[in-house]
Scaffold this active site. Sequence first.
Site, PDB file in Angstrom:
ATOM      1  N   ASP A 113       0.855  -1.179   0.000  1.00 53.50           N
ATOM      2  CA  ASP A 113       0.000   0.000   0.000  1.00 53.50           C
ATOM      3  C   ASP A 113       0.895   1.234   0.000  1.00 53.50           C
ATOM      4  OD1 ASP A 113      -2.021  -1.838   0.372  1.00 53.50           O
ATOM      5  OD2 ASP A 113      -2.843  -0.905   2.171  1.00 53.50           O
ATOM      6  N   HIS A 169       5.660  -6.879  -0.173  1.00 52.71           N
ATOM      7  CA  HIS A 169       5.565  -8.202  -0.780  1.00 52.71           C
ATOM      8  C   HIS A 169       6.352  -8.292  -2.079  1.00 52.71           C
ATOM      9  CE1 HIS A 169       2.072  -9.318   1.883  1.00 52.71           C
ATOM     10  NE2 HIS A 169       2.030  -7.995   1.956  1.00 52.71           N
ATOM     11  N   SER A 256       7.394   5.202   5.837  1.00 52.79           N
ATOM     12  CA  SER A 256       8.514   4.497   5.231  1.00 52.79           C
ATOM     13  C   SER A 256       8.383   4.556   3.711  1.00 52.79           C
ATOM     14  CB  SER A 256       8.539   3.039   5.687  1.00 52.79           C
ATOM     15  OG  SER A 256       8.277   2.944   7.073  1.00 52.79           O
TER      16      SER A 256
END
Length: 295
Positions: A113, A169, A256
Amino acid sequence: MIKYFNRKIKTYEIENVAVGKYLEWTYSSPIGLNILELLIKKKIFSKLYGVFCDSRLSRRKIDNFIKEFNINEDEFKVDKSNYKCFNDFFARSLKNGARPIDYNVSTLISPCDGRMTAYENIDINNLVQVKGISYRLKDLIQNEDLSKKYIGGTCIILRLAPIDYHRFHFLDWGICEESKKISGHYYSVNPIALRKIPKLFCENKREYSLFHSNNFGNVLYVDIGATCVGSIVQTYTPYTQVKKGDEKGYFKFGGSTIILFFEPKKVKIDEDILEQTRLGFECKVNFGEKIGVKL
């Protein structure tokens, strides 16, 4: 004020920034900048806050955070009452299906995301941090030979806000090498800070790994820490086969950034993302959604 493009409903939205006034003051005022350099960017500041976020005392923050940022509890894999500390909640896993994954072998998906910008035919000695501020890839990863492989390639920047799902991921099937750590400071990666600190990405603590993707060539993953990020946690096993969508790692508390580099003529990014980047806006994307195609 940070405005981004919501590509699903094709409209611009204002980001609800955690401690937005604090960030403006810290990165804009003389006193704030002095405190930033003397304390906030230091490892000890983020480490101490990380210790607090790992403690049971931090659980009291969870309810307020969910309410303030309207986070969807229906996506949580476990009930919020089961989180032992704020970092448990922050690095939460989601239910199966909460982030549908496009498994088409020709589809490039977002690995997390975030708010995305993308650049094609890149100059590795003049990479865009924000408008008017650039950096060099060899300074980012401290590996000049590897950097040269991405001349004329594609760069994707994915900024994870504190309200986002903070696990990242693999974007394809393949094998990933071990992650290499580079020490650094702990500046915020919010656009407010990016406009004030030259070469911020090259200043912060970061890790990089080379992912040998089945369909998109050798993809360079760069994971960048930030203020209050207690750690970057890699959960994958190096040199073993992974599947598209498998977890690579997660960030503990703090905003981040993940930067991806693709070799030339490997991917074509969706035009709406490229257009918004040209206009100076990030696009909101979710893990698993299509952001481009294989060339």
